[in-house]
Design a protein around this motif. Structure first.
Motif, PDB file in Angstrom:
ATOM      1  N   ARG A 108      96.669 116.126  91.160  1.00 34.08           N
ATOM      2  CA  ARG A 108      96.012 114.854  90.830  1.00 34.08           C
ATOM      3  C   ARG A 108      95.860 113.974  92.067  1.00 34.08           C
ATOM      4  O   ARG A 108      94.866 113.276  92.233  1.00 34.08           O
ATOM      5  CB  ARG A 108      96.824 114.110  89.772  1.00 34.08           C
ATOM      6  CG  ARG A 108      96.603 114.596  88.342  1.00 34.08           C
ATOM      7  CD  ARG A 108      96.987 113.513  87.349  1.00 34.08           C
ATOM      8  NE  ARG A 108      96.631 113.894  85.993  1.00 34.08           N
ATOM      9  CZ  ARG A 108      97.493 114.348  85.092  1.00 34.08           C
ATOM     10  NH1 ARG A 108      98.764 114.494  85.433  1.00 34.08           N
ATOM     11  NH2 ARG A 108      97.102 114.661  83.875  1.00 34.08           N
ATOM     12  N   ASP A 111      92.816 114.554  93.899  1.00 33.86           N
ATOM     13  CA  ASP A 111      91.627 114.472  93.046  1.00 33.86           C
ATOM     14  C   ASP A 111      91.182 115.824  92.518  1.00 33.86           C
ATOM     15  O   ASP A 111      89.977 116.088  92.377  1.00 33.86           O
ATOM     16  CB  ASP A 111      90.461 113.802  93.800  1.00 33.86           C
ATOM     17  CG  ASP A 111      90.784 112.368  94.208  1.00 33.86           C
ATOM     18  OD1 ASP A 111      91.447 111.676  93.419  1.00 33.86           O
ATOM     19  OD2 ASP A 111      90.386 111.963  95.306  1.00 33.86           O
ATOM     20  N   ASP A 113      90.405 118.588  89.742  1.00 35.23           N
ATOM     21  CA  ASP A 113      89.948 118.531  88.354  1.00 35.23           C
ATOM     22  C   ASP A 113      90.866 119.299  87.416  1.00 35.23           C
ATOM     23  O   ASP A 113      90.948 119.004  86.227  1.00 35.23           O
ATOM     24  CB  ASP A 113      88.531 119.099  88.241  1.00 35.23           C
ATOM     25  CG  ASP A 113      87.496 118.221  88.917  1.00 35.23           C
ATOM     26  OD1 ASP A 113      87.764 117.011  89.068  1.00 35.23           O
ATOM     27  OD2 ASP A 113      86.438 118.743  89.307  1.00 35.23           O
ATOM     28  N   ARG A 303      91.488 115.922  84.213  1.00 31.79           N
ATOM     29  CA  ARG A 303      90.614 114.761  83.988  1.00 31.79           C
ATOM     30  C   ARG A 303      90.842 114.123  82.640  1.00 31.79           C
ATOM     31  O   ARG A 303      90.391 113.008  82.383  1.00 31.79           O
ATOM     32  CB  ARG A 303      89.143 115.200  84.101  1.00 31.79           C
ATOM     33  CG  ARG A 303      88.773 115.730  85.475  1.00 31.79           C
ATOM     34  CD  ARG A 303      87.409 116.417  85.462  1.00 31.79           C
ATOM     35  NE  ARG A 303      87.451 117.592  84.596  1.00 31.79           N
ATOM     36  CZ  ARG A 303      86.414 118.395  84.409  1.00 31.79           C
ATOM     37  NH1 ARG A 303      85.275 118.151  85.032  1.00 31.79           N
ATOM     38  NH2 ARG A 303      86.509 119.442  83.621  1.00 31.79           N
TER      39      ARG A 303
END
Length: 304
Positions: A108, A111, A113, A303
């Protein structure tokens, strides 16, 4: 130090891994393989190749867990995929859960997914842990074997097809062939350097037991083999046939040539991994391979 430090049980400490740790990591991985499968499957080259994954930063994307005596008890890395291994003598103490949470948090942080983990189907506790963290099954992977008590026969090649072992200089063409063949199911194409690190540049790469097929002077098929130390059997890392040449028996031809080369080197079995997205399981079963064991690839959407 890692950007995120795993929350470990008392008596354990964490630090990042480096290439100096490859022998210790390999020893841990093989100990886990013996526990899960009853035999060793990996070589140190596979561990070394993980350090070369594009974008992987050992200082922040790897963790080693050491016990009070400084011995390696567990390890993990994350780079789109993730691997977590806990020494059997240290299981049941929360190390797997701590490293799973660390990998998810690190993914996370950059970033990501999603994050992907693979566990043997013979380890229901690991699968239950992943499910409890919101992971869902994605594909099934099978380790297939071909027993060779006698030398395997090799079929005649199709008209206009010739077969020979891998030679120096074949790497670039083999890379393009494999990436084109795998485009239909793999998430991304691997650059040549990444692909080569995991295949033809590994110390265990067996060029004289890897088989290439040509038609009209062009490479149309490849079976790339490894001779993994300590296993006593051959291993095929990748099998690929060009799309317009499928259905002609080239895959079977490549496999049989590679099986025979390993038998002539004293091996009495040969293995390879495949998974449900490739659609290749039926080919391997028709060639005479059988399923030794299976694993499940789990994925968590970060996400959500």
């Amino acid at each position: 130090m890692p950007s995120i430090v795993p929350l470990l049980p008392p008596g354990y400490r964490a630090r990042p891994a480096s290439t100096d740790d490859i022998p210790a990591i390999h020893a841990l991985v093989t100990r886990c393989e013996r526990e899960a499968y009853g035999r060793v499957q990996s070589d140190a080259g596979a561990v070394a190749a993980d350090f070369q994954r594009p974008g992987l930063v050992p200082e922040s994307d790897t963790v080693l867990v050491l016990d009070r005596s400084g011995r390696l008890a567990a390890r993990a890395w994350v780079n789109r995929r993730s691997e977590v291994d806990v020494h059997p003598e240290h299981r049941g103490r929360g190390l797997g859960a701590a490293l799973l949470d660390w990998a998810q948090a690190r993914a996370r942080q950059v970033d990501g997914d999603s994050v992907v983990q693979t566990v043997p189907d013979a380890d229901p506790a690991a699968a239950a842990l992943l499910r409890s963290r919101g992971y869902q099954p994605m594909v099934t992977a099978w380790l297939l074997e071909f027993a060779m008590p006698v030398e395997p026969t090799v079929p005649e090649p199709p008209t206009d097809v010739t077969v020979r072992p891998f030679r120096v200089g074949d790497g670039p063409a083999a890379h393009v062939l494999v990436q084109d063949a795998f485009d239909e199911w793999q998430e991304r194409r691997e650059a040549y350097e990444e692909w080569a690190t995991h295949t033809i540049e590994r110390p265990s790469f067996a060029s004289n037991r890897s088989t290439l097929a040509f038609a009209g002077g062009q490479l149309v098929g490849a079976a790339l083999a490894l001779d993994v130390p300590g296993t006593g059997e051959g291993y095929i890392e990748q099998v690929a046939v060009r799309h317009d040449q499928r259905g002609r028996g080239i895959g079977r031809l490549l496999l049989r040539h590679t099986f025979r080369a390993f038998h002539q080197a004293g091996r009495r079995s040969c293995t390879l991994w495949t998974h449900s997205d490739t659609g290749a399981l039926d080919l391997y079963l028709r060639v005479g391979m059988t399923v030794r064991h299976s694993s499940t690839v789990f994925r968590k959407d970060l996400r959500a």
